[in-house]
Design an enzyme around this catalytic site. Structure first.
Site, PDB file in Angstrom:
ATOM      1  N   LYS A  54     -54.588 -72.144  63.995  1.00  0.00           N
ATOM      2  CA  LYS A  54     -55.304 -70.915  64.351  1.00  0.00           C
ATOM      3  C   LYS A  54     -56.548 -71.251  65.190  1.00  0.00           C
ATOM      4  O   LYS A  54     -56.865 -70.547  66.151  1.00  0.00           O
ATOM      5  CB  LYS A  54     -55.692 -70.139  63.080  1.00  0.00           C
ATOM      6  CG  LYS A  54     -54.472 -69.527  62.369  1.00  0.00           C
ATOM      7  CD  LYS A  54     -54.810 -68.982  60.974  1.00  0.00           C
ATOM      8  CE  LYS A  54     -53.542 -68.576  60.232  1.00  0.00           C
ATOM      9  NZ  LYS A  54     -53.783 -68.172  58.838  1.00  0.00           N
ATOM     10  N   GLN A  98     -58.187 -68.273  53.992  1.00  0.00           N
ATOM     11  CA  GLN A  98     -56.796 -68.745  53.930  1.00  0.00           C
ATOM     12  C   GLN A  98     -56.280 -68.721  52.485  1.00  0.00           C
ATOM     13  O   GLN A  98     -56.960 -69.166  51.554  1.00  0.00           O
ATOM     14  CB  GLN A  98     -56.721 -70.170  54.512  1.00  0.00           C
ATOM     15  CG  GLN A  98     -55.326 -70.743  54.633  1.00  0.00           C
ATOM     16  CD  GLN A  98     -54.465 -70.059  55.698  1.00  0.00           C
ATOM     17  OE1 GLN A  98     -54.964 -69.415  56.615  1.00  0.00           O
ATOM     18  NE2 GLN A  98     -53.159 -70.191  55.570  1.00  0.00           N
ATOM     19  N   ASP A 121     -57.098 -60.036  58.668  1.00  0.00           N
ATOM     20  CA  ASP A 121     -55.833 -60.274  57.957  1.00  0.00           C
ATOM     21  C   ASP A 121     -55.239 -58.967  57.434  1.00  0.00           C
ATOM     22  O   ASP A 121     -54.107 -58.953  56.939  1.00  0.00           O
ATOM     23  CB  ASP A 121     -56.120 -61.164  56.737  1.00  0.00           C
ATOM     24  CG  ASP A 121     -55.565 -62.556  56.880  1.00  0.00           C
ATOM     25  OD1 ASP A 121     -54.640 -62.750  57.690  1.00  0.00           O
ATOM     26  OD2 ASP A 121     -56.048 -63.444  56.170  1.00  0.00           O
TER      27      ASP A 121
HETATM   28  N1  GUN Z   1     -51.520 -68.015  54.006  1.00  0.00           N
HETATM   29  C1  GUN Z   1     -50.303 -67.947  54.595  1.00  0.00           C
HETATM   30  N2  GUN Z   1     -50.275 -66.988  55.529  1.00  0.00           N
HETATM   31  C2  GUN Z   1     -51.506 -66.423  55.535  1.00  0.00           C
HETATM   32  C3  GUN Z   1     -52.096 -65.377  56.302  1.00  0.00           C
HETATM   33  O1  GUN Z   1     -51.483 -64.732  57.161  1.00  0.00           O
HETATM   34  N3  GUN Z   1     -53.402 -65.097  56.009  1.00  0.00           N
HETATM   35  C4  GUN Z   1     -54.095 -65.764  55.048  1.00  0.00           C
HETATM   36  N4  GUN Z   1     -55.357 -65.416  54.817  1.00  0.00           N
HETATM   37  N5  GUN Z   1     -53.563 -66.745  54.327  1.00  0.00           N
HETATM   38  C5  GUN Z   1     -52.286 -67.070  54.579  1.00  0.00           C
END
Ligand code: GUN
Length: 285
Positions: A54, A98, A121
């Protein structure tokens, strides 16, 4: 029939290109640039890889990012203070914590502490409520990406029967909401559902987000259906999905590959959400 492959990498690339142009225009005008703050708690290796991906994606389109790694034994109170600081930071447009979080942390408490206007998110109750109401808001990235992939096929969503396998807050539940808001008739299926293949066999659109490797077989799929595979499994050196690609692609009309389908779209929609949040916070939206 041989399915058309839905190229998530190419679609993500065109979305990222448009965002890069927007950011370049801001830079040329000397404006503040959008910034995504990512928080990782502990040392889960998969999470480190995802967050690094990311950060790289932000840099590639010229967007700012701040990654913070907090110790696995951080207290919930300290993590909540960290989130509060990001909420108050005027330079931060998007906040991503995350998941998964360590077991001693209550993820619900942490997620609902994120300011809704920075919740890129789309996980806060506020944004999930807006989605349930069909009102504009920040929606979860993978479901947004799934909708773009489905739309790219040209198949009509309104009136279609869509089956969503899996009901997680990150993917299954918001995808079912988005499909419903777009006029589909939605079957939300999960581990307690009975006669799953009998239902998926009727679906014009099938979204599979179960976390079960190779679950969906050819006889689960209606000929000509759009099949979106959200699964990611490392099998030896290969990366595979929840869908048996070889056999299902013989009957489906359109299918996403793994890798190169949903994954790149999740990141593209995260960047998209960050720019949305930036524009809304500046009052440009
Ligand atoms: N863990 C796996 N996919 C995601 C996501 O899209 N957002 C977040 N915050 N954690 C994740």
């Amino acid at each position: 029939m041989t399915a058309r492959i839905i190229d998530g990498k190419a679609l993500a690339s065109s979305i990222k290109q448009a965002l890069a142009t927007k950011i370049e225009n801001l830079r040329a005008k000397g404006e503040r640039l959008p910034c995504l703050a990512m928080t990782l708690v502990g040392d889960d290796p998969a999470s480190h890889i995802y967050v690094a991906g990311k950060e790289k994606a932000c840099a590639a389109i010229g967007m700012l990012s701040k990654g913070v790694v907090l110790p696995a034994d951080i207290s919930q109170a300290a993590l909540l203070e960290h989130v509060a600081r990001l909420n108050d930071d005027p330079e931060v447009d998007g906040i991503l914590v995350q998941l998964p979080l360590p077991r001693h942390i209550n993820r619900w408490e942490v997620i609902k502490a994120i300011a809704p206007e920075k919740d890129v998110d789309g996980l806060t109750p506020h944004n999930q409520g807006l989605l349930a109401w069909g009102k504009p808001g920040l929606y979860s990235c993978t479901p947004l990406g799934i909708m773009e992939l489905i739309r790219s096929t040209g198949v009509t969503i309104e009136g279609a029967l869509a089956a969503v396998l899996g009901r997680s807050v990150l993917v299954g539940a918001p995808t079912a909401n988005l499909l419903g808001n777009a006029g589909a008739t939605v079957a939300s299926l999960h581990s307690k559902s009975r006669n799953v293949p009998a239902i998926t066999r009727q679906a014009d659109i099938l979204v599979v987000a179960t976390g079960c490797y190779n679950l969906v077989q050819q006889d689960w799929v209606k000929p000509g259906a759009v099949v979106i595979d959200v699964g990611i499994h490392r099998i030896g050196k290969a990366v595979r999905g929840d869908v048996n690609f070889e056999t299902v692609s013989e009957v489906a009309g359109h299918i996403t590959p793994v890798p190169g389908g949903v994954g790149p779209m999740t990141i593209a929609m995260l960047l998209h959400n960050c720019v949305l949040s930036y524009e809304a916070r500046r009052g440009d939206a």
